[in-house]
Write an enzyme that holds these catalytic residues in place. Structure first.
Site, PDB file in Angstrom:
ATOM      1  CG  ASN A  75      -2.473  -5.722   5.725  1.00 12.79           C
ATOM      2  OD1 ASN A  75      -2.503  -6.264   4.644  1.00 12.79           O
ATOM      3  ND2 ASN A  75      -1.361  -5.191   6.221  1.00 12.79           N
ATOM      4  CG  HIS A  89       2.820  -0.595  12.434  1.00 14.69           C
ATOM      5  ND1 HIS A  89       1.860  -0.876  11.521  1.00 14.69           N
ATOM      6  CD2 HIS A  89       3.615  -1.683  12.502  1.00 14.69           C
ATOM      7  CE1 HIS A  89       2.069  -2.092  11.046  1.00 14.69           C
ATOM      8  NE2 HIS A  89       3.132  -2.600  11.614  1.00 14.69           N
ATOM      9  CB  CYS A 139      -6.227   2.855   5.562  1.00 16.57           C
ATOM     10  SG  CYS A 139      -5.362   2.828   4.039  1.00 16.57           S
ATOM     11  CD  GLU A 180      -2.990   1.723  12.663  1.00 16.90           C
ATOM     12  OE1 GLU A 180      -2.786   0.845  11.802  1.00 16.90           O
ATOM     13  OE2 GLU A 180      -4.032   2.409  12.697  1.00 16.90           O
ATOM     14  CB  CYS A 219      -0.896   0.001   1.233  1.00 20.39           C
ATOM     15  SG  CYS A 219       0.077   0.095   2.722  1.00 20.39           S
TER      16      CYS A 219
HETATM   17 FE1  F3S Z   1      -1.011   1.152   4.304  1.00 20.64          FE
HETATM   18 FE2  F3S Z   1      -1.120   3.308   5.636  1.00 20.64          FE
HETATM   19 FE3  F3S Z   1      -3.272   2.196   4.791  1.00 20.64          FE
HETATM   20  S1  F3S Z   1       0.295   1.732   5.956  1.00 20.64           S
HETATM   21  S2  F3S Z   1      -2.845   0.099   4.770  1.00 20.64           S
HETATM   22  S3  F3S Z   1      -1.750   3.109   3.534  1.00 20.64           S
HETATM   23  S4  F3S Z   1      -2.901   3.003   6.781  1.00 20.64           S
END
Ligand code: F3S
Length: 661
Positions: A220, A73, A190, A125, A12
């Site tokens: 995730n 994080h 996010c 986090e 990401c």
């Molecule tokens: Fe990645 Fe930041 Fe979202 S680390 S998953 S873009 S909160």
């Protein structure tokens, strides 16, 4: 085996940023560079960084110099303080989304709110978010039950761990909405996570097996696997290609791949490559070990055609036979009506070893099976297919599609109701399979869906091509009391009644009739609301400009007073052309109201002071017209005085009377 990658997967924004920052820092700095905790939840990447000299430490206390990278994080304020106290440079790779969650929580806490973080209590986090709230009280919940257990407080502020499931967050937030007198929610989930989760769920629901790639310690990635398991029974969470087990893919014809936000592209690529290799191997194995079991679909080459049978080379074990009855439907009189030698055909094995050792094949059944598959794929991909309409039947049309019998319900035959369905007989139409059931031998087709999609596409193209000011031609479709709907090549625009003509229109029917072809100017286009405003009058010459062309500034003309206003009198110079005499120009003396000196219907001489074509305004003066007239009269008198031949004296006029006396 088909391999499909999820639309959104892998690194990401926040993770990529952290890795890039770490590598850049390593390049730039001569002094030691550390990462506070593993930079991302992927052991392979952490190993790579380590080999480049970015060592992992668990505490700022472990180092005495150099730079330390804060991972995506984030951390609490104590870490920044500790680094500053030791003179250690901080390279802050906290993801901006995480920063948003930290800030929201900190602001809630500062405003006296009890903070609830929805997420995993031990996730780094979440710990960082909690640290920014101190000393205010903070709860961490990950289920609705935990949320219910929170004591009721006057003010409650809710934030989310960025990688938390959006849906679950909403459900928990709903519970928390009742845990405080005032509850404020900052949904800091996010979008990268949401996109990955949605893409994973969608793909998992369409494939036979799903491979989720990413560190086992990555929250995730585990969440992606969890989500996939809700819609697919065969979900495998692997860290790298080494974890792939080929046995998982027996009987799998479509496999999906997704990857957590901390999985680098190269690991995903390795997995894809390995699956592609496996696919080739499986195909080869199938070919090699093909037992020609009944039901096996094969491609073969016609090597002999007799009247009642066809010989087909199917590779491997040699030849098979297609009896005439299995060649086509309806059964032909002779096989050569259907195939020729050398032709490649699809066949399905009916018997792998008849008494005389022949492999009995069917061409017609292979085509049926392939037809079902093609139809199913067309339905899944929403891809129109050609169908030949055979005849109308009760409630719709019978159609032939890839050799199968399909049904087009009357409501799906067109965009509008069709009285006579017989008009379609014999036509080849593009249709969309909307319902397929092999067991019930049921194929439902929709032409309407295809037409609707085409209409939408055309509509989008038209909207994209239109711009205010553009001149278009259209056909009047409907008249309403407020205007006219005009079709401009597939979409309808509205010309408001005030935009139909330059003169005042009381009803659109005065100037238009349904079916009229008209020119119009586009005033406004709103593709979202699907609205187009048109003006017919702007496509026609403006009669005002035409009419006003005979007048010019300084001219004195006669006109009729049409109406009075507080500020002056309106004077019609000719039909459709009106000007204003300001109250100060009505007379050569001070006038309080126009009524003192003029009245509607009165004819007056006015001098044109100015013509503003842009604003369509004409300013007039009665006072100046009168003054000019007087001056002219005086001048004329003076001229006569100076030219005796052209004038007369009192003696000339009454001298003869005096003489008589
Ligand atoms: Fe990645 Fe930041 Fe979202 S680390 S998953 S873009 S909160």
């Amino acid at each position: 085996m088909k391999i499909v990658c999820a639309e959104h997967c892998g690194f990401c924004y926040g993770v990529k940023r952290a890795v890039d920052l770490a590598l850049e820092t390593r390049e730039e700095k001569a002094e030691p560079v550390f990462s506070l905790g593993p930079l991302i939840h992927n052991p392979q990447v952490v190993e790579q960084l380590d080999s480049r000299g970015i060592k992992v430490v668990d505490d700022v206390a472990e180092i005495s110099s150099g730079a330390i990278i804060i991972r995506s994080h984030g951390v609490g304020p104590d870490v920044y303080d500790a680094a500053a106290a030791k003179g250690i440079e901080v390279i802050d790779a906290t993801c901006p989304h995480v920063r948003r969650a930290q800030t929201a929580a900190r602001e809630f806490a500062a405003a006296g709110y009890t903070v609830v973080v929805v997420g995993e209590r031990d996730h780094p986090e979440v710990r960082s978010i909690v640290a920014w709230c101190r000393p205010q009280e903070v709860y961490v919940v990950r289920t609705k039950d935990e949320a219910v257990a929170i004591p009721h407080v006057p003010r409650l502020g809710v934030v989310a761990q960025t990688t938390f499931s959006s849906e679950q967050f909403d459900a928990i937030a709903e519970v928390l909405a009742h845990r405080g007198d005032v509850v404020k929610v900052a949904k800091t989930v996010c979008t990268a996570t949401e996109l990955r989760q949605a893409a994973a769920a969608s793909l998992a629901s369409k494939v036979d097996a799903m491979v989720v790639v990413g560190g086992r310690n990555s929250a995730n990635t585990s969440r992606l696997a969890e989500i996939c398991r809700t819609v697919n029974k065969k979900v495998f969470h692997i860290e790298t290609v080494k974890d792939l087990n080929h046995e998982w893919f027996g009987g799998v014809s479509k496999v999906g791949i997704t990857a957590g936000a901390s999985t680098p592209d190269w690991i995903i690529k390795e997995v894809c490559n390995a699956l592609e290799e496996l696919e080739e191997r499986l195909a080869q194995d199938t070919q090699d070990t093909m037992s020609y079991e009944p039901g096996t679909l094969l491609k073969g080459k016609v090597v002999g055609v007799k009247k009642t049978e066809v010989f087909v080379d199917i590779g491997g074990k040699g030849e098979g036979v297609v009896p005439l009855a299995e060649l086509a439907y309806p059964v032909p009189l002779s096989a050569d009506e259907v195939v020729q030698e050398g032709q490649e055909i699809d066949v399905i094995v009916l018997k792998s070893g008849s008494e005389d050792g022949d492999i009995i094949l069917s061409k017609v059944r292979a085509e049926r099976q392939l037809a079902w598959e093609r139809l199913e794929e067309a339905r899944d991909q929403k891809q129109p297919v050609p169908a030949r309409i055979i005849e109308p039947t009760k409630g719709g049309l019978v159609a032939a599609v890839f050799g199968l019998r399909g049904f087009v319900p009357a409501s799906q035959a067109d965009l509008h109701y069709v009285e006579d369905l017989g008009q379609f007989t014999g036509q080849e139409l593009m249709v969309l399979p909307i319902e397929i059931d092999r067991n019930k031998n049921r194929v439902v087709l929709s032409r309407r869906a295809v037409l609707e999609a085409e209409r939408q596409k055309r509509e989008a193209e038209i909207y994209a091509s239109l711009a205010p000011g553009q001149q278009v031609t259209g056909t009047v479709r409907r008249l309403a009391s407020f205007g006219a709907f005009i079709d401009i090549g597939g979409v309808e625009g509205l010309a408001h009644i005030s935009d139909l003509a330059w003169h005042k229109v009381k009803s659109p029917a005065e100037v238009l009739a349904v079916g009229d072809t008209v020119s119009a100017v586009v005033l406004k286009v709103d593709p979202e609301a699907k609205r187009i405003s048109l003006s017919l009058k702007q496509a026609q010459p403006d009669p005002w400009l035409d009419g006003v062309s005979e007048f010019s500034e300084g001219m004195t003309v006669r006109g009729r007073i049409t109406h009075l206003a507080k500020f002056g009198a309106f004077v019609e110079l000719k039909p459709g052309i009106e000007g204003l005499v300001h109250v100060s120009e009505l007379a050569d003396r001070r006038v309080s109201t126009p009524q003192e000196v003029v009245s509607p219907g009165q004819e007056v001489a006015v001098k044109i002071l100015g013509i503003d074509k842009g604003k369509k305004r004409i300013s007039l003066s009665i006072a100046q017209a009168r003054e000019d007239a007087e001056r002219a009269e005086y001048q004329s008198y003076m001229n006569r005085q100076e030219d005796p031949g052209a004038s007369s004296t009192i003696g000339d006029r009454i001298g003869h009377l005096l003489k008589k006396e």
